[in-house]
Design a protein around this motif. Structure first.
Motif, PDB file in Angstrom:
ATOM      1  N   GLN A   1       0.794  -1.224   0.000  1.00  0.00           N
ATOM      2  CA  GLN A   1       0.000   0.000   0.000  1.00  0.00           C
ATOM      3  C   GLN A   1       0.828   1.276   0.000  1.00  0.00           C
ATOM      4  O   GLN A   1       0.365   2.308  -0.450  1.00  0.00           O
ATOM      5  N   SER A   2       2.070   1.237   0.542  1.00  0.00           N
ATOM      6  CA  SER A   2       2.816   2.494   0.556  1.00  0.00           C
ATOM      7  C   SER A   2       4.315   2.347   0.754  1.00  0.00           C
ATOM      8  O   SER A   2       5.091   3.143   0.250  1.00  0.00           O
ATOM      9  N   SER A   3       4.769   1.319   1.472  1.00  0.00           N
ATOM     10  CA  SER A   3       6.160   1.297   1.928  1.00  0.00           C
ATOM     11  C   SER A   3       7.167   1.205   0.788  1.00  0.00           C
ATOM     12  O   SER A   3       8.212   1.857   0.828  1.00  0.00           O
TER      13      SER A   3
ATOM     14  N   ARG B   1       7.028   2.360  -2.231  1.00  0.00           N
ATOM     15  CA  ARG B   1       7.185   3.668  -2.866  1.00  0.00           C
ATOM     16  C   ARG B   1       7.856   4.653  -1.909  1.00  0.00           C
ATOM     17  O   ARG B   1       8.748   5.415  -2.311  1.00  0.00           O
ATOM     18  N   ARG B   2       7.442   4.629  -0.643  1.00  0.00           N
ATOM     19  CA  ARG B   2       8.005   5.564   0.331  1.00  0.00           C
ATOM     20  C   ARG B   2       9.512   5.365   0.521  1.00  0.00           C
ATOM     21  O   ARG B   2      10.259   6.325   0.677  1.00  0.00           O
ATOM     22  N   MET B   3       9.952   4.123   0.481  1.00  0.00           N
ATOM     23  CA  MET B   3      11.371   3.825   0.669  1.00  0.00           C
ATOM     24  C   MET B   3      12.185   4.010  -0.604  1.00  0.00           C
ATOM     25  O   MET B   3      13.404   3.864  -0.590  1.00  0.00           O
ATOM     26  N   GLY B   4      11.517   4.296  -1.712  1.00  0.00           N
ATOM     27  CA  GLY B   4      12.216   4.484  -2.975  1.00  0.00           C
ATOM     28  C   GLY B   4      12.479   3.198  -3.727  1.00  0.00           C
ATOM     29  O   GLY B   4      13.077   3.220  -4.813  1.00  0.00           O
ATOM     30  N   PHE B   5      12.035   2.057  -3.195  1.00  0.00           N
ATOM     31  CA  PHE B   5      12.294   0.774  -3.857  1.00  0.00           C
ATOM     32  C   PHE B   5      11.532   0.656  -5.178  1.00  0.00           C
ATOM     33  O   PHE B   5      12.043   0.102  -6.157  1.00  0.00           O
ATOM     34  N   LEU B   6      10.302   1.156  -5.186  1.00  0.00           N
ATOM     35  CA  LEU B   6       9.473   1.051  -6.387  1.00  0.00           C
ATOM     36  C   LEU B   6      10.097   1.836  -7.533  1.00  0.00           C
ATOM     37  O   LEU B   6      10.202   1.344  -8.665  1.00  0.00           O
ATOM     38  N   GLU B   7      10.543   3.039  -7.251  1.00  0.00           N
ATOM     39  CA  GLU B   7      11.175   3.873  -8.273  1.00  0.00           C
ATOM     40  C   GLU B   7      12.448   3.213  -8.797  1.00  0.00           C
ATOM     41  O   GLU B   7      12.704   3.212 -10.009  1.00  0.00           O
ATOM     42  N   ARG B   8      13.244   2.649  -7.893  1.00  0.00           N
ATOM     43  CA  ARG B   8      14.475   1.962  -8.313  1.00  0.00           C
ATOM     44  C   ARG B   8      14.164   0.772  -9.211  1.00  0.00           C
ATOM     45  O   ARG B   8      14.841   0.535 -10.219  1.00  0.00           O
ATOM     46  N   ALA B   9      13.143   0.005  -8.831  1.00  0.00           N
ATOM     47  CA  ALA B   9      12.785  -1.176  -9.612  1.00  0.00           C
ATOM     48  C   ALA B   9      12.320  -0.794 -11.013  1.00  0.00           C
ATOM     49  O   ALA B   9      12.759  -1.389 -12.014  1.00  0.00           O
ATOM     50  N   VAL B  10      11.448   0.201 -11.093  1.00  0.00           N
ATOM     51  CA  VAL B  10      10.937   0.636 -12.397  1.00  0.00           C
ATOM     52  C   VAL B  10      12.082   1.126 -13.281  1.00  0.00           C
ATOM     53  O   VAL B  10      12.177   0.776 -14.467  1.00  0.00           O
TER      54      VAL B  10
ATOM     55  N   ILE C   1       8.828 -13.344 -10.395  1.00  0.00           N
ATOM     56  CA  ILE C   1      10.050 -12.953  -9.704  1.00  0.00           C
ATOM     57  C   ILE C   1       9.644 -12.307  -8.391  1.00  0.00           C
ATOM     58  O   ILE C   1       8.702 -11.509  -8.362  1.00  0.00           O
ATOM     59  N   THR C   2      10.326 -12.647  -7.306  1.00  0.00           N
ATOM     60  CA  THR C   2      10.006 -12.023  -6.021  1.00  0.00           C
ATOM     61  C   THR C   2      11.222 -11.296  -5.450  1.00  0.00           C
ATOM     62  O   THR C   2      12.348 -11.761  -5.584  1.00  0.00           O
ATOM     63  N   VAL C   3      10.935 -10.166  -4.806  1.00  0.00           N
ATOM     64  CA  VAL C   3      11.966  -9.373  -4.128  1.00  0.00           C
ATOM     65  C   VAL C   3      11.422  -9.036  -2.737  1.00  0.00           C
ATOM     66  O   VAL C   3      10.707  -8.043  -2.559  1.00  0.00           O
ATOM     67  N   PRO C   4      11.725  -9.848  -1.732  1.00  0.00           N
ATOM     68  CA  PRO C   4      11.204  -9.569  -0.390  1.00  0.00           C
ATOM     69  C   PRO C   4      11.886  -8.359   0.240  1.00  0.00           C
ATOM     70  O   PRO C   4      13.099  -8.190   0.133  1.00  0.00           O
ATOM     71  N   THR C   5      11.087  -7.522   0.882  1.00  0.00           N
ATOM     72  CA  THR C   5      11.623  -6.372   1.619  1.00  0.00           C
ATOM     73  C   THR C   5      11.444  -6.547   3.121  1.00  0.00           C
ATOM     74  O   THR C   5      11.740  -5.644   3.889  1.00  0.00           O
ATOM     75  N   VAL C   6      10.946  -7.707   3.518  1.00  0.00           N
ATOM     76  CA  VAL C   6      10.718  -8.046   4.920  1.00  0.00           C
ATOM     77  C   VAL C   6      11.216  -9.472   5.132  1.00  0.00           C
ATOM     78  O   VAL C   6      10.976 -10.342   4.293  1.00  0.00           O
ATOM     79  N   ALA C   7      11.893  -9.731   6.230  1.00  0.00           N
ATOM     80  CA  ALA C   7      12.238 -11.095   6.607  1.00  0.00           C
ATOM     81  C   ALA C   7      11.076 -11.648   7.416  1.00  0.00           C
ATOM     82  O   ALA C   7      10.869 -11.261   8.561  1.00  0.00           O
ATOM     83  N   ALA C   8      10.282 -12.521   6.806  1.00  0.00           N
ATOM     84  CA  ALA C   8       9.077 -12.997   7.484  1.00  0.00           C
ATOM     85  C   ALA C   8       8.514 -14.254   6.846  1.00  0.00           C
ATOM     86  O   ALA C   8       8.731 -15.358   7.334  1.00  0.00           O
ATOM     87  N   SER C   9       7.800 -14.100   5.738  1.00  0.00           N
ATOM     88  CA  SER C   9       6.957 -15.173   5.219  1.00  0.00           C
ATOM     89  C   SER C   9       7.729 -16.296   4.551  1.00  0.00           C
ATOM     90  O   SER C   9       7.253 -17.430   4.505  1.00  0.00           O
TER      91      SER C   9
END
Length: 408
Positions: A67-69, A71-80, A163-171
């Motif tokens: 929902q927001s993280s 983009r807020r962290m800049g990861f979405l922009e870097r990926a695009v 392709i997956t890029v996890p940003t959380v150590a969890a699931s």
């Protein structure tokens, strides 16, 4: 040939953890087949390889995030930017809920079909990764994703590459073919598993977890721990190698999670949690032939399905009561947990103390779960988690209600 029961199992879907780890008997000798189709690229800086890896597999991508993280962290922009640099066209799909909903997944699958996209890239925690898996499955036909969840139907058409890029150590969703999906209309949270939902490649970059706040970090750590703990304590036929993998990985979480909570920018500690996350819900954790079942996950799903609470919070609230319910029939396993993971005599007491240390000693009432709903939630667990039959004792409605009551 049957999947080993380290994780989820039912007549309708292959185990999340063990869809790639099978056992069969030949001349009374157990033979294990390990088949993991996901390429794992692990380490700080691996996110920079996204465009390169994507271009090898497709040209038109749906980039799925929360929902927001991202983009807020800049990861979405870097990926695009990286994808476009490597000639991959990108359509961004944002707004996946913390407990991803089937309606959201259906919208993404429709977009994949209409735009003829050949890649799906999940960027985020377990929810975007699970949603992306659901989209990959649903995009193979014209049916809603719940058709595949509820009916146990396998995807039959050509699927986009994941392709997956996890940003959380969890699931640990980056290393298996399972997804947990919520039908918000019925408040049912169920498992979908299909071979086409294996990521072709997963980029596990612990640098992406450095900015994660302490609360979701702690929630994720509890999830990792429980992925390992549940089959470990429920095992009827434990094996030395399986136990050793689980104990070592649980100890990583027990030791390094408090360090991360104290120093969130500790890359080494974050890296250890990322390794633990990837291993804990993958077939690696079942090597050695041990058994066991993730039955507490089956008890938690109705909680987050009904109340939309964080999965890690629900697990933390249930954990002491769940272990207490096993104290008599799995006393030896709890003692082994205490000595080999915590260095203490009592595994139950050690787990309680650890939850307090990381600020996750919760009760269901803290999570706004209504006490009068506990019996209804128990019935939902029986309906949505058929692998509860793998529990060491019978988990009927009354037994589940007692665990919920003790956790309330």
């Amino acid at each position: 040939m049957n999947g080993l029961q380290h994780g989820y199992s039912s007549p309708h879907f292959t185990a999340i953890v063990n869809a790639i780890l099978y056992s069969t008997c030949y001349n009374s000798v157990m033979i294990i087949t390990f088949d993991m189709p996901t390429k794992l690229i692990v380490g700080a800086g691996s996110f920079s390889l996204l465009g390169e890896e994507a271009r090898k597999r497709g040209a038109r991508a749906l980039l799925v995030s929360g929902q927001s993280s991202a983009r807020r962290m800049g990861f979405l922009e870097r990926a695009v930017a990286d994808l476009k640099k490597h000639g991959v066209a990108v359509t961004v799909f944002e707004g996946v809920e913390p407990n991803p909903r089937s309606s959201t997944i259906d919208a993404g699958a429709k977009l994949i079909r209409n735009e003829k996209l050949d890649l799906v890239i999940a960027l985020g925690g377990g929810s975007p990764m699970d949603a992306a898996k659901g989209m990959v499955v649903a995009a193979t036909g014209n049916s809603p994703v719940w058709h595949y969840v509820q009916g146990g139907v396998r995807a039959a058409g050509k699927s986009p590459v994941l392709i997956t890029v996890p940003t959380v150590a969890a699931s640990g969703s980056e290393a298996n073919c399972g997804a947990v999906i919520t039908n918000w209309e019925t408040r049912e949270k169920c498992v979908l598993s299909d071979r086409c939902a294996y990521p072709a490649v997963s980029l596990v970059d612990p640098e992406l977890t450095l900015s994660l706040p302490t609360k979701p970090t702690a929630q994720g750590g509890v999830d990792i721990f429980c992925h390992l703990l549940e089959p470990y304590v429920t095992a009827a036929a434990p094996q030395s190698l399986t136990d050793g993998i689980a104990e070592t990985t649980m100890k990583l979480v027990v030791d390094f999670l408090p360090q991360v909570l104290e120093r969130p920018d500790d890359l080494e500690a974050r890296s250890q949690l990322s390794w633990a996350s990837t291993i804990a819900c993958s077939a690696f954790a079942s090597l050695g032939g041990g058994d066991g079942s993730m039955t507490m996950h089956g008890l938690e799903h109705p909680l987050s399905g009904y109340y939309d609470i964080a999965h890690g919070d629900g697990l933390a609230a249930l954990l002491p009561a769940y272990l207490e319910s096993l104290a008599d029939i799995r006393a030896a396993r709890l003692a082994k947990l205490g000595s080999n993971v915590f260095g203490q005599a009592d595994g139950l007491m050690a787990t309680d103390a650890w939850l307090r240390e990381i600020g996750m000693d919760l009760k269901l009432r803290n999570l706004q779960v209504a006490r009068e709903k506990l019996s209804e939630l128990a019935q939902c667990a029986l309906r949505t988690a058929p692998w509860l039959s793998g529990h060491p004792s019978k988990l009927g409605r009354e037994a589940i209600s007692r665990i919920y009551e003790a956790a309330w």
